[in-house]
Enzyme design. Sequence first.
Site, mmCIF file in Angstrom:
data_model
loop_
_atom_site.group_PDB
_atom_site.id
_atom_site.type_symbol
_atom_site.label_atom_id
_atom_site.label_comp_id
_atom_site.label_asym_id
_atom_site.label_seq_id
_atom_site.Cartn_x
_atom_site.Cartn_y
_atom_site.Cartn_z
ATOM 1 N N ASP A 1 -0.871 -10.127 8.816
ATOM 2 C CA ASP A 1 -1.387 -9.825 7.485
ATOM 3 C C ASP A 1 -2.586 -10.746 7.205
ATOM 4 O OD1 ASP A 1 -1.370 -8.613 4.991
ATOM 5 O OD2 ASP A 1 0.180 -9.933 4.150
ATOM 6 N N HIS B 1 -2.737 -9.261 -5.619
ATOM 7 C CA HIS B 1 -1.766 -10.113 -4.934
ATOM 8 C C HIS B 1 -0.955 -10.980 -5.907
ATOM 9 C CE1 HIS B 1 -4.502 -9.648 -1.245
ATOM 10 N NE2 HIS B 1 -3.361 -9.068 -0.948
ATOM 11 N N SER C 1 3.688 -5.191 -5.152
ATOM 12 C CA SER C 1 5.005 -5.485 -5.718
ATOM 13 C C SER C 1 5.055 -4.993 -7.153
ATOM 14 C CB SER C 1 5.275 -7.001 -5.680
ATOM 15 O OG SER C 1 5.696 -7.378 -4.378
ATOM 16 N N ASN D 1 2.217 -2.669 0.951
ATOM 17 C CA ASN D 1 2.636 -4.057 1.194
ATOM 18 C C ASN D 1 3.434 -4.613 0.019
ATOM 19 O OD1 ASN D 1 0.954 -3.704 3.360
ATOM 20 N ND2 ASN D 1 -0.378 -5.451 2.899
ATOM 21 N N ILE D 2 4.601 -5.137 0.337
ATOM 22 C CA ILE D 2 5.459 -5.706 -0.703
ATOM 23 C C ILE D 2 5.940 -7.078 -0.257
ATOM 24 C CG2 ILE D 2 7.646 -5.435 -1.936
ATOM 25 C CD1 ILE D 2 7.148 -2.341 -1.691
ATOM 26 N N ASP D 3 5.595 -8.099 -1.032
ATOM 27 C CA ASP D 3 5.979 -9.469 -0.698
ATOM 28 C C ASP D 3 6.630 -10.147 -1.905
ATOM 29 O OD1 ASP D 3 6.268 -11.968 0.399
ATOM 30 O OD2 ASP D 3 4.149 -12.342 0.737
ATOM 31 N N SER D 4 5.925 -10.166 -3.033
ATOM 32 C CA SER D 4 6.433 -10.902 -4.198
ATOM 33 C C SER D 4 7.809 -10.417 -4.653
ATOM 34 C CB SER D 4 5.457 -10.782 -5.373
ATOM 35 O OG SER D 4 4.241 -11.406 -5.046
HETATM 36 ZN ZN LIG Z 1 -2.737 -8.558 1.066
#
Ligand SMILES: [Zn+2]
Length: 332
Positions: free
Chosen positions: A94, A190, A237, A277-280
């Site tokens: 990433d 982000h 997210s 894209n999922i992170d938080s």
């Molecule tokens: Zn990113």
Amino acid sequence: MVDYKKIGLVNTREMFKKAVDGGYAIPAFNFNNMEQMQAIIQAAVETKSPVILQVSKGARDYANPTLLRYMAEGAVEYAKELGCPNPQIVLHLDHGDSFETCKSCIDMGFSSVMYDGSALPYEENIRISRQVVEYAHKYDVTVECELGVLAGVEDEVSSEVSHYTKPEEVIDFATRTGCDSLAISIGTSHGAYKFKPEQCTVDPQTGRLVPPPLAFDVLEAVAKKLPGFPIVLHGSSSVPQEEVDIINANGGALKAAVGIPEEQLRKAAKSAVCKINIDSDSRLAMTAAIRKHLAEHPDHFDPRQYLKPARESMKKMYIHKIVNVLGSNDKL
Ligand SMILES: [Zn+2]
């Protein structure tokens, strides 16, 4: 040089094609540790979904690149043990910030890399993107590039302001770089604080902040220029307010954290967007479960006691995203 195919990983080419044709998106979940990885793989196996394991620069600094790469190799075997004979798992870099970073990941067994030159002048972005693509394609590794700038903070990637992708540039960019997918900027952002309160309106019923809608006109214009080309959304997210409330009720202080409403992501997944894209959301699910557990069990000190519910909570969140937002379930 590690051949990712020998360790059971796949690149994104086939899965993106199927996702574009089928009107759904592949989940790209970031991971830094074992519990996150277990939760991602359990969720993907149970829902029969392909999945992209993403490693950011922050994750490499935190966990060590070699360990993460062997964890991904372990993830393939783990998925088989859980009853999935042919898992579709991508190990993806990433936000690669240079040709060298991308090359080192490719050499280490990554099946996909992102080169992010979105902050550079246009021609410079094309030049380095092209260099990464030429190297990656020698080993059948797929490459994601980016046009347009997202706001927000993600590990070491940060920007104060966002610039939407210019649809008039995408054909030239995709053709000259040869990239396999394109991350675009249409208003996602982000981190867990995606919008300033002054950018939002307030829901009179709940008093919660409502973020500005995504620029679907830009997405449609890009899709029209590049029919069938895989489009990627970063910073997607949803920042579930239930999780924020649990964190704040148990000693946390997350103020005005706000994300992208899931209905908008679902709409994007049904169109040209084939990777989200999922992170938080995973960070929030983990932190909420740990804070709650420790508040309820002040005598606990074995990390397994609080990481177990944290892992369960992340798994539930991943399954929800796969089934209810991205639609990538039952695709293996
Ligand atoms: Zn990113």
